[in-house]
Design an enzyme around this catalytic site. Structure first.
Site, PDB file in Angstrom:
ATOM      1  N   ASP A  31       4.996  -0.387   2.946  1.00 39.24           N
ATOM      2  CA  ASP A  31       4.719  -0.759   2.417  1.00 39.24           C
ATOM      3  C   ASP A  31       3.647  -1.846   3.019  1.00 39.24           C
ATOM      4  OD1 ASP A  31       6.984   0.053   0.629  1.00 39.24           O
ATOM      5  OD2 ASP A  31       8.132  -1.324   1.614  1.00 39.24           O
ATOM      6  N   GLU A 244       6.211  -2.327  -8.945  1.00 38.15           N
ATOM      7  CA  GLU A 244       6.874  -3.054  -7.979  1.00 38.15           C
ATOM      8  C   GLU A 244       5.344  -2.934  -7.472  1.00 38.15           C
ATOM      9  OE1 GLU A 244       9.697  -0.804  -6.197  1.00 38.15           O
ATOM     10  OE2 GLU A 244       8.590   0.549  -6.089  1.00 38.15           O
TER      11      GLU A 244
HETATM   12  O1  FUB Z   1      11.154  -0.360   0.878  1.00 29.67           O
HETATM   13  C1  FUB Z   1      11.763  -0.510   0.063  1.00 29.67           C
HETATM   14  C2  FUB Z   1      11.018  -0.412  -1.308  1.00 29.67           C
HETATM   15  O2  FUB Z   1      10.251   0.835  -1.945  1.00 29.67           O
HETATM   16  C3  FUB Z   1       9.930  -1.377  -1.505  1.00 29.67           C
HETATM   17  O3  FUB Z   1      10.405  -3.070  -2.106  1.00 29.67           O
HETATM   18  C4  FUB Z   1       9.030  -0.802  -2.648  1.00 29.67           C
HETATM   19  O4  FUB Z   1       8.103  -1.147  -3.284  1.00 29.67           O
HETATM   20  C5  FUB Z   1       9.209   0.489  -2.059  1.00 29.67           C
HETATM   21  O5  FUB Z   1       8.430   0.695  -1.766  1.00 29.67           O
END
Ligand code: FUB
Length: 346
Positions: A31, A244
């Site tokens: 991320d 997301e």
């Molecule tokens: O790293 C945990 C979660 O997985 C992140 O917040 C999301 O965007 C995905 O990458």
């Protein structure tokens, strides 16, 4: 290249065909939110660990506990791990799951924005501050008032205003906030309360930040993502709708909102004329990587544009053990982006 195909992958071969290598390999990082501060590159990633939690669709296996900051003098130079900068134990309101963070700078002070699950099981977004881009960071005693869900990305516009973009489906809980308050029913279901396929998709949120960057200056607003006919993308349009990993960057005076489509594993983008949108869907930036998640940032360094992303190639496909990588972005004359294929497969 999602999890379901993992047993068929020859990782030695695949890694030879990868367009980029992990920038660090002594820890797992994911991320990545990249920024240039004072001419140097700083990457604010999640710090992936194997905490022994079983895989589920709520993301319980993403049980991260702390953050490290990675820095680079230039895009070609060695990536330096600056060590631990913030631990969950030092955040009064946060119990667990320190997920995708971002950072920004204002008047010589540095701000780390991060989501974490509070003791009531609800994701909130917090802020921690430091005098240095490499921390250590001191967390505010409480999460940002009115914050919810995950994946904050804080964009500084040319007029000096800062905006936070955020939100995430399934384990990120966005679907539980549809009425304005948290719906705690069916706690084990990642998909309860999602809109039907023929209804508009859930949207990410944006809020202007207060001058001290510690709170929202306004109630978060939904960020509209439209199709080519000006209609909101539908919830069943899994290849294009927001899931997301919100990110906002500017190119040639246009605002580019990019994000992950989650269960279809693309990084896509939409273009708008101002920080609040609406944004019109344009296409993909990154094809699926090894591992379930895809998450990125876009950062200009020395006149070139780069995608900071992750995959699970180093861990041979363990979806919660990811590594940050970098690839150059190419814009076409009309401002659209040439999609990146992370592996040179025949
Ligand atoms: O790293 C945990 C979660 O997985 C992140 O917040 C999301 O965007 C995905 O990458």
């Amino acid at each position: 290249m999602p999890e379901e195909n993992i047993e068929h992958i020859n990782f030695e071969e695949l890694n030879k065909k990868a367009i980029s290598k992990p920038i660090v390999s002594h820890i797992y990082t994911a991320d990545p939110s990249a920024h240039v501060f004072d001419g140097k590159i700083y990457i604010y990633p999640s710090h992936d660990i194997d905490a022994g939690e079983a895989f589920d669709d709520l993301g319980s296996h993403f049980a991260m506990e702390d953050y490290h900051v990675i820095s680079m003098d230039s895009i070609e130079s060695e990536a330096i791990d600056n060590g631990l900068v913030l631990h969950a134990d030092d955040v009064a309101w946060a119990e667990k799951q320190l997920w995708a963070p971002d950072a920004n700078e204002k008047d010589g002070k540095y701000y780390l924005f991060f989501p974490a699950k509070a003791y009531d099981g609800i994701f909130r977004i917090g802020v921690a501050t430091s005098k240095s881009p490499t921390g250590p960071f001191t967390a505010q005693p409480e999460a940002i008032k009115g914050s919810f869900s995950i994946d904050p990305a804080v964009f500084k516009d040319d007029d000096g205003s800062y905006y936070m973009y955020f939100g995430g489906l399934w384990g990120g809980q966005l679907q539980r906030w549809r009425t304005g308050t948290f719906n705690a029913e069916q706690p084990d279901s990642p998909t309860a309360f999602l809109p039907k396929d023929n209804e508009p998709a859930l949207l990410p949120y944006v809020a202007k930040m207060t001058d001290d960057l510690l709170e929202f200056a306004e109630k978060p607003k939904e960020l509209e993502i439209l199709d080519e006919n000006g209609n909101l993308l539908l919830a069943g349009d899994n290849n294009r709708r927001f899931f997301e990993a919100a990110w906002l960057h500017k190119h040639n005076n246009k605002y580019y909102f990019s994000y992950s489509t989650g269960d279809t594993h693309f990084i896509c983008y939409a273009i708008g004329d101002n920080p609040y949108g609406p944004f019109t869907y344009q296409g993909k930036i990154l094809e699926p990587v090894v591992g379930w998640t895809s998450h990125h940032s876009v950062c200009d360094v020395d006149g070139k544009s780069y995608l900071f992303y992750h995959d699970s190639s180093l861990s041979k496909g363990v979806t919660h053990l990811r590594s940050v990588k970098i690839a150059e972005i190419t814009y076409r004359k009309d401002g659209t982006i040439v999609p990146i294929k992370p592996y040179k497969l025949d």
